[in-house]
Design a protein around this motif. Structure first.
Motif, PDB file in Angstrom:
ATOM      1  N   TYR A   1      13.839   9.977   5.407  1.00  0.00           N
ATOM      2  CA  TYR A   1      13.533  10.891   4.748  1.00  0.00           C
ATOM      3  C   TYR A   1      14.966  11.210   3.876  1.00  0.00           C
ATOM      4  O   TYR A   1      14.834  12.225   3.205  1.00  0.00           O
ATOM      5  CB  TYR A   1      12.640  12.485   5.259  1.00  0.00           C
ATOM      6  N   LEU A   2      15.744  11.386   4.591  1.00  0.00           N
ATOM      7  CA  LEU A   2      17.217  11.557   4.850  1.00  0.00           C
ATOM      8  C   LEU A   2      18.159  10.038   4.367  1.00  0.00           C
ATOM      9  O   LEU A   2      17.853   9.712   5.239  1.00  0.00           O
ATOM     10  CB  LEU A   2      17.480  12.278   6.035  1.00  0.00           C
ATOM     11  N   ASN A   3      19.111  10.677   3.337  1.00  0.00           N
ATOM     12  CA  ASN A   3      20.151   9.830   3.412  1.00  0.00           C
ATOM     13  C   ASN A   3      21.424  10.143   4.763  1.00  0.00           C
ATOM     14  O   ASN A   3      21.024  11.229   4.856  1.00  0.00           O
ATOM     15  CB  ASN A   3      20.725  10.613   1.224  1.00  0.00           C
ATOM     16  N   TYR A   4      22.257   9.283   4.334  1.00  0.00           N
ATOM     17  CA  TYR A   4      23.221   9.685   5.585  1.00  0.00           C
ATOM     18  C   TYR A   4      23.815  10.983   4.386  1.00  0.00           C
ATOM     19  O   TYR A   4      24.597  11.754   5.648  1.00  0.00           O
ATOM     20  CB  TYR A   4      24.437   8.823   5.205  1.00  0.00           C
TER      21      TYR A   4
ATOM     22  N   TYR B   1      21.795  15.146  -1.456  1.00  0.00           N
ATOM     23  CA  TYR B   1      20.681  16.412  -1.645  1.00  0.00           C
ATOM     24  C   TYR B   1      20.297  17.081  -0.159  1.00  0.00           C
ATOM     25  O   TYR B   1      20.112  16.961   1.015  1.00  0.00           O
ATOM     26  CB  TYR B   1      19.232  15.415  -2.472  1.00  0.00           C
ATOM     27  N   PHE B   2      19.255  17.874  -1.094  1.00  0.00           N
ATOM     28  CA  PHE B   2      18.948  19.347  -0.696  1.00  0.00           C
ATOM     29  C   PHE B   2      17.380  18.645   0.110  1.00  0.00           C
ATOM     30  O   PHE B   2      16.528  18.568  -0.415  1.00  0.00           O
ATOM     31  CB  PHE B   2      19.425  20.416  -0.637  1.00  0.00           C
ATOM     32  N   ALA B   3      18.142  19.529   1.450  1.00  0.00           N
ATOM     33  CA  ALA B   3      16.048  19.311   2.723  1.00  0.00           C
ATOM     34  C   ALA B   3      15.888  19.840   3.376  1.00  0.00           C
ATOM     35  O   ALA B   3      16.262  20.365   4.637  1.00  0.00           O
ATOM     36  CB  ALA B   3      16.120  17.688   3.052  1.00  0.00           C
TER      37      ALA B   3
ATOM     38  N   MET C   1       0.681  -0.789   0.042  1.00  0.00           N
ATOM     39  CA  MET C   1      -0.009  -0.045   0.047  1.00  0.00           C
ATOM     40  C   MET C   1       0.893   0.984  -0.289  1.00  0.00           C
ATOM     41  O   MET C   1       1.521   1.025   0.705  1.00  0.00           O
ATOM     42  CB  MET C   1      -0.475   0.508   1.077  1.00  0.00           C
ATOM     43  N   GLU C   2       0.555   2.115  -0.382  1.00  0.00           N
ATOM     44  CA  GLU C   2       1.511   3.358  -0.500  1.00  0.00           C
ATOM     45  C   GLU C   2       0.858   4.228   0.588  1.00  0.00           C
ATOM     46  O   GLU C   2      -0.342   4.652   0.998  1.00  0.00           O
ATOM     47  CB  GLU C   2       0.580   4.374  -1.722  1.00  0.00           C
ATOM     48  N   LYS C   3       2.525   4.294   0.669  1.00  0.00           N
ATOM     49  CA  LYS C   3       2.847   5.314   1.617  1.00  0.00           C
ATOM     50  C   LYS C   3       1.937   6.408   1.778  1.00  0.00           C
ATOM     51  O   LYS C   3       1.696   7.375   1.514  1.00  0.00           O
ATOM     52  CB  LYS C   3       4.339   5.514   1.875  1.00  0.00           C
TER      53      LYS C   3
ATOM     54  N   TRP D   1      13.691   9.371  -2.300  1.00  0.00           N
ATOM     55  CA  TRP D   1      12.882   7.943  -1.992  1.00  0.00           C
ATOM     56  C   TRP D   1      11.666   9.318  -3.121  1.00  0.00           C
ATOM     57  O   TRP D   1      10.870   8.140  -2.947  1.00  0.00           O
ATOM     58  CB  TRP D   1      12.607   8.111  -0.408  1.00  0.00           C
ATOM     59  N   PHE D   2      11.975   9.699  -3.032  1.00  0.00           N
ATOM     60  CA  PHE D   2      10.505  10.218  -4.468  1.00  0.00           C
ATOM     61  C   PHE D   2      10.514   9.672  -6.106  1.00  0.00           C
ATOM     62  O   PHE D   2      11.517   9.442  -6.194  1.00  0.00           O
ATOM     63  CB  PHE D   2      10.220  11.601  -4.903  1.00  0.00           C
TER      64      PHE D   2
END
Length: 377
Positions: free
Chosen positions: A86-89, A137-139, A1-3, A231-232
């Protein structure tokens, strides 16, 4: 199921209910609060609302919320959130902060502790014992505390939604695009009626009206921060834009005119409209407000005239309001909507407004004076 994500569309004071109506039109259940509207949605919905919302500022993911009265509470509350989702290392994640009416009132300390807790969580999740590189990537994150209630968010938008990408030049004090869209949506205009902006400046009101008239999604020609996040699902970028493009109505005939006394501003407005792909939809002309006449009926006029904020300019602004009143009272079937920070506007204009609505153009209190026309059959 989609988050499914808990989301918020942020908005300027006074525009929250408009954002709520937009979400309703897009079939999202929502809850209007001060400066924001909450709703839930999938990754596709996040991009879809970024592309479609005309009056919001940004779309943020609510990563978590909890109460905190001590820095220990804050640290543990933030650390307990699933940051590795949401975030990578190596993600670059600056933390903005705000605090209002709370025990934890030092914003720099709140930011530092939030950052430390996230770093701690990511180091454990990714089994890293050294500093995080922060070159991925920027968050943009934000920690907001109000009355000891903490909300931690991740911005999915990037530059604010008002930055549509069509404005190549803006001249003097321009309206933000999302605020201009709000002014149009607060009127009774329908795309089959004439629309006039007699003080067009860089053309923003007329351009936003044309985007609404053609049902063109305002975020169609720009990118959003979420599209760079690992993750997108990148295939959604094309899907959402193709679906939005399919909903645009390029066949409808629009009657939109925009005037300004300043020839340079008219040229800037024409450039901006061309850049928005709406060069043929709006007739721009150099014309003073007092010299405009029309035989058309049931039209809508929206104006953001100079407010006369600087010393000595108020008299000139009020002279313009007198001229407007003299011209517009001859057009009883037209609805007139005029934005100004001059709360004495009605006495210069010479008529009491049907309704006035308090808004904020940035930090400035402005009133939207509305004169509803008597429709001719």
């Amino acid at each position: 199921m989609e988050k499914t994500y808990h989301l918020m569309a942020t908005a300027a004071a006074g525009l929250e209910s408009l954002v709520g109506k937009e979400l309703e039109r897009l079939n999202y259940e929502h809850q209007v609060e001060n400066y924001r509207v909450r709703f839930d949605g999938t990754a596709k919905d996040i991009l879809n609302t970024n592309v479609w919302l005309r009056t919001a500022d940004r779309i943020k993911i609510i990563v978590g919320e909890f109460d905190a009265t001590t820095f220990d509470d804050l640290f543990e509350g933030v650390k307990a959130l699933p940051w590795e989702t949401y975030l990578n290392y190596d993600s670059e994640f600056p933390v903005a902060g705000r605090s209002k009416k709370s025990e934890l009132f030092s914003v720099p300390d709140v930011q530092a502790i939030t950052k430390k807790a996230i770093v701690n969580r990511l180091q454990e999740a990714y089994h890293i014992h050294t500093r995080l590189p922060e070159n991925g990537y920027f968050a943009q994150l934000e920690v907001m505390i109000e009355k000891d209630h903490v909300i931690v968010t991740l911005d999915t938008t990037g530059p604010s939604l008002f930055k549509r990408g069509y404005r190549v030049n803006k001249g003097g004090a321009p309206l933000k695009e999302n605020f201009a869209a709000a002014l149009v949506l607060l009127t009774n205009w329908h795309p089959d009626r004439p629309f006039v902006d007699p003080t067009t400046g860089s053309g923003t009101l007329a351009i936003e009206a044309a985007l609404i008239g053609r049902n063109i999604a305002p975020g169609l020609i720009r990118d959003f921060d979420i599209e760079q996040m690992d993750w997108f699902d990148k295939t959604l970028s094309e899907t959402v834009r193709d679906e939005a493009e399919a909903q645009a109505d390029y066949d409808r005939t629009l009657d939109i005119e925009a005037f300004d006394i300043d020839e340079n501003m008219v040229e800037i407005a024409i450039e901006n409209a061309k850049h928005a792909g709406l060069g043929k939809d709006i007739v721009f002309k150099q014309l003073a407000a007092k010299d405009w006449t029309t035989d058309k009926v049931n039209g809508v006029l929206v104006s953001n005239p100079p407010y006369g904020e600087r010393l000595g300019e108020l008299d000139a602004a009020r002279e313009l309001y007198v001229e407007m009143g003299n011209v517009y009272r001859q057009l009883p079937s037209w609805s007139k909507y005029i934005l100004t920070s001059d709360l004495e506007f009605e006495s210069s204009y010479g008529e009491k407004a049907t309704k006035r609505r308090k808004l904020y153009n940035g930090a400035m209190r402005v009133d939207y004076f509305q004169y509803w026309g008597k429709r001719v059959k």
